[in-house]
Design a protein around this motif. Structure first.
Motif, PDB file in Angstrom:
ATOM      1  N   MET A 194       0.851  -1.193   0.000  1.00 29.93           N
ATOM      2  CA  MET A 194       0.000   0.000   0.000  1.00 29.93           C
ATOM      3  C   MET A 194       0.889   1.246   0.000  1.00 29.93           C
ATOM      4  O   MET A 194       1.813   1.349   0.813  1.00 29.93           O
ATOM      5  N   SER A 195       0.643   2.174  -0.908  1.00 23.27           N
ATOM      6  CA  SER A 195       1.452   3.390  -0.966  1.00 23.27           C
ATOM      7  C   SER A 195       1.088   4.305   0.202  1.00 23.27           C
ATOM      8  O   SER A 195      -0.065   4.365   0.636  1.00 23.27           O
ATOM      9  N   GLN A 196       2.101   5.022   0.713  1.00 24.21           N
ATOM     10  CA  GLN A 196       1.886   5.920   1.830  1.00 24.21           C
ATOM     11  C   GLN A 196       1.468   7.295   1.324  1.00 24.21           C
ATOM     12  O   GLN A 196       1.977   7.784   0.308  1.00 24.21           O
ATOM     13  N   LYS A 197       0.534   7.908   2.035  1.00 19.93           N
ATOM     14  CA  LYS A 197       0.126   9.257   1.681  1.00 19.93           C
ATOM     15  C   LYS A 197       1.232  10.234   2.056  1.00 19.93           C
ATOM     16  O   LYS A 197       1.753  10.200   3.173  1.00 19.93           O
ATOM     17  N   GLN A 198       1.593  11.094   1.145  1.00 22.04           N
ATOM     18  CA  GLN A 198       2.658  12.056   1.383  1.00 22.04           C
ATOM     19  C   GLN A 198       2.088  13.321   2.023  1.00 22.04           C
ATOM     20  O   GLN A 198       1.121  13.892   1.521  1.00 22.04           O
ATOM     21  N   PRO A 199       2.668  13.774   3.131  1.00 24.93           N
ATOM     22  CA  PRO A 199       2.145  14.961   3.818  1.00 24.93           C
ATOM     23  C   PRO A 199       2.443  16.240   3.045  1.00 24.93           C
ATOM     24  O   PRO A 199       3.370  16.294   2.224  1.00 24.93           O
ATOM     25  N   THR A 200       1.659  17.260   3.314  1.00 28.46           N
ATOM     26  CA  THR A 200       1.894  18.580   2.718  1.00 28.46           C
ATOM     27  C   THR A 200       2.252  19.575   3.821  1.00 28.46           C
ATOM     28  O   THR A 200       1.770  19.462   4.961  1.00 28.46           O
ATOM     29  N   PHE A 201       3.083  20.551   3.458  1.00 30.28           N
ATOM     30  CA  PHE A 201       3.572  21.534   4.428  1.00 30.28           C
ATOM     31  C   PHE A 201       3.321  22.954   3.933  1.00 30.28           C
ATOM     32  O   PHE A 201       3.582  23.278   2.768  1.00 30.28           O
ATOM     33  N   SER A 202       2.835  23.788   4.835  1.00 26.39           N
ATOM     34  CA  SER A 202       2.815  25.233   4.625  1.00 26.39           C
ATOM     35  C   SER A 202       3.929  25.816   5.487  1.00 26.39           C
ATOM     36  O   SER A 202       3.969  25.567   6.702  1.00 26.39           O
ATOM     37  N   VAL A 203       4.824  26.567   4.883  1.00 25.00           N
ATOM     38  CA  VAL A 203       5.908  27.212   5.618  1.00 25.00           C
ATOM     39  C   VAL A 203       5.517  28.658   5.869  1.00 25.00           C
ATOM     40  O   VAL A 203       5.269  29.418   4.925  1.00 25.00           O
ATOM     41  N   ILE A 204       5.450  29.033   7.148  1.00 23.76           N
ATOM     42  CA  ILE A 204       5.051  30.391   7.544  1.00 23.76           C
ATOM     43  C   ILE A 204       6.304  31.181   7.903  1.00 23.76           C
ATOM     44  O   ILE A 204       7.063  30.781   8.793  1.00 23.76           O
ATOM     45  N   ILE A 205       6.513  32.308   7.232  1.00 24.99           N
ATOM     46  CA  ILE A 205       7.658  33.178   7.514  1.00 24.99           C
ATOM     47  C   ILE A 205       7.148  34.533   7.991  1.00 24.99           C
ATOM     48  O   ILE A 205       6.632  35.326   7.191  1.00 24.99           O
ATOM     49  N   PRO A 206       7.247  34.831   9.294  1.00 25.65           N
ATOM     50  CA  PRO A 206       6.909  36.174   9.767  1.00 25.65           C
ATOM     51  C   PRO A 206       8.107  37.094   9.512  1.00 25.65           C
ATOM     52  O   PRO A 206       9.254  36.678   9.662  1.00 25.65           O
ATOM     53  N   ASN A 207       7.839  38.329   9.141  1.00 28.07           N
ATOM     54  CA  ASN A 207       8.942  39.239   8.821  1.00 28.07           C
ATOM     55  C   ASN A 207       8.644  40.641   9.314  1.00 28.07           C
ATOM     56  O   ASN A 207       7.543  41.167   9.112  1.00 28.07           O
ATOM     57  N   TYR A 208       9.643  41.225   9.957  1.00 25.62           N
ATOM     58  CA  TYR A 208       9.556  42.636  10.333  1.00 25.62           C
ATOM     59  C   TYR A 208      10.922  43.281  10.107  1.00 25.62           C
ATOM     60  O   TYR A 208      11.868  43.028  10.852  1.00 25.62           O
ATOM     61  N   ASN A 209      11.022  44.036   9.055  1.00 19.24           N
ATOM     62  CA  ASN A 209      12.249  44.780   8.727  1.00 19.24           C
ATOM     63  C   ASN A 209      13.484  43.887   8.610  1.00 19.24           C
ATOM     64  O   ASN A 209      14.575  44.263   9.028  1.00 19.24           O
ATOM     65  N   ASN A 210      13.298  42.716   8.042  1.00 18.61           N
ATOM     66  CA  ASN A 210      14.428  41.815   7.812  1.00 18.61           C
ATOM     67  C   ASN A 210      14.731  41.672   6.319  1.00 18.61           C
ATOM     68  O   ASN A 210      15.093  40.600   5.836  1.00 18.61           O
ATOM     69  N   GLY A 211      14.598  42.780   5.592  1.00 19.04           N
ATOM     70  CA  GLY A 211      14.847  42.738   4.161  1.00 19.04           C
ATOM     71  C   GLY A 211      16.237  42.245   3.808  1.00 19.04           C
ATOM     72  O   GLY A 211      16.431  41.606   2.766  1.00 19.04           O
ATOM     73  N   ALA A 212      17.210  42.489   4.673  1.00 12.99           N
ATOM     74  CA  ALA A 212      18.593  42.100   4.382  1.00 12.99           C
ATOM     75  C   ALA A 212      18.786  40.587   4.375  1.00 12.99           C
ATOM     76  O   ALA A 212      19.685  40.080   3.699  1.00 12.99           O
ATOM     77  N   THR A 213      17.960  39.871   5.128  1.00  6.45           N
ATOM     78  CA  THR A 213      18.124  38.412   5.230  1.00  6.45           C
ATOM     79  C   THR A 213      16.931  37.641   4.694  1.00  6.45           C
ATOM     80  O   THR A 213      16.981  36.420   4.598  1.00  6.45           O
ATOM     81  N   LEU A 214      15.872  38.333   4.357  1.00  4.33           N
ATOM     82  CA  LEU A 214      14.636  37.676   3.934  1.00  4.33           C
ATOM     83  C   LEU A 214      14.841  36.794   2.705  1.00  4.33           C
ATOM     84  O   LEU A 214      14.336  35.667   2.645  1.00  4.33           O
ATOM     85  N   GLY A 215      15.566  37.294   1.722  1.00  2.00           N
ATOM     86  CA  GLY A 215      15.786  36.516   0.510  1.00  2.00           C
ATOM     87  C   GLY A 215      16.486  35.201   0.802  1.00  2.00           C
ATOM     88  O   GLY A 215      16.135  34.156   0.226  1.00  2.00           O
TER      89      GLY A 215
END
Length: 313
Positions: free
Chosen positions: A1-22
């Motif tokens: 029986m094949s296993q169901k593959q999970p799905t992920f939502s990645v949440i990134i909160p950001n406040y004035n982190n433009g220098a490292t956000l990318g």
């Protein structure tokens, strides 16, 4: 029986982190197991964060809110998410390439697991490794001693006590079902220090089993200008307040979980008292530990108070 593959939502909160956000976003896009979606919640930034986000086009979902704090941003992202599982990444940190894949393999095999964590590296901004999470904590070392050859280490309710006492709540490596997160109400809006441990304690209270990947899956960068380092005394006071706000809710929690929480509160109050002593604030130091004796009269709490008294010149 094949296993169901999970799905992920990645949440990134950001406040004035433009220098490292990318860099943070790129680390998610580079995953060997792709996320279903990347949700960037901009918490009212005034820097070039929106410009950085725009360079990724439709590969991310960019949502802006008025500044309300990291907990509000994470919670908003969780409400918008469409995947079965949630993960979180601060905008100044990164995932390592197997971050999602390592958890996906476990969840596919054991879909009823309540949550998963992993090891992580603590690094300076210049890339110098400071330490790893698992072998720098008592609970982590205990797990390694029990399972010296395992990459996937299961944990049960019996392990939660020591994890909480250690404060082992590495948000960058936490994977939690979205339904569980929403049922618990997410992170606390009124506590901005220790909000990750607050959530983890409440998560343990409704969980039976979890797991830890004994491989670093994220990098946490330690910045000298962080809140904890700019105002360590204020941060410690806030941390203790966050922990103690759980007192009423934990009255009916399992005994082991309560013992772990009490141990963490004790450690937090002792640390606060010694910080006051180093500043020469004797009465504040004594006031920080006296509640330990009043709430839980015992030899240990008496010894804590005496240790502070003896530390007074």
């Amino acid at each position: 029986m094949s296993q169901k593959q999970p799905t992920f939502s990645v949440i990134i909160p950001n406040y004035n982190n433009g220098a490292t956000l990318g860099r943070a976003i790129e680390s998610v896009l580079a995953q060997t197991y792709p996320a279903k979606e990347i949700i960037l919640i901009d918490d009212g930034s005034s820097d070039d964060s929106a410009v950085v986000a725009a360079t990724f086009g439709n590969r991310i979902r960019y949502v802006r809110q008025q500044n309300a704090g990291v907990s509000a941003a994470r919670n908003y992202g969780a409400r918008l998410a469409s995947a079965e599982w949630l993960t979180f990444l601060d905008a100044d940190d990164v995932y390592l390439p197997e971050r999602l894949a390592a958890h996906a393999r476990w969840i596919a095999r054991e879909p009823d697991v309540d949550f998963l964590f992993a090891d992580q590296e603590y690094q300076r901004p210049d890339g110098k490794l400071l330490r790893r999470a698992i072998d720098s904590s008592a609970s982590g070392r205990s797990l390694l001693a029990q399972h010296p050859d395992r990459t996937e280490i299961p944990i049960t309710q019996a392990d939660f006590e020591q994890f909480i006492a250690d404060g082992f709540a590495e948000i960058r490596t936490l994977s939690v079902p979205r339904a569980t997160f929403l049922k618990l109400g997410g992170f606390p809006f009124d506590h901005r220090i220790g909000e990750d441990l607050y959530f983890f304690i409440r998560l343990c209270a409704v969980s039976r089993k979890g797991g830890v990947i004994n491989v670093p899956l994220a990098i946490y960068y330690i910045y000298p200008e962080s809140v904890l380092r700019k105002d360590p005394l204020g941060a410690q006071r806030a941390y203790v307040a966050t922990l103690e706000s759980l007192a009423a809710e934990l009255r009916t929690a399992p005994h082991g979980l309560r013992r772990g929480w009490r141990a963490k509160v004790r450690h937090g109050r002792l640390s606060l008292a010694y910080m006051y002593l180093r500043m020469g604030c004797k009465s504040e130091a004594l006031a920080a530990v006296t509640p330990l004796l009043l709430r839980n009269p015992s030899f240990e709490s008496l010894r804590d108070v005496v240790s502070i008294i003896r530390g007074m010149p």
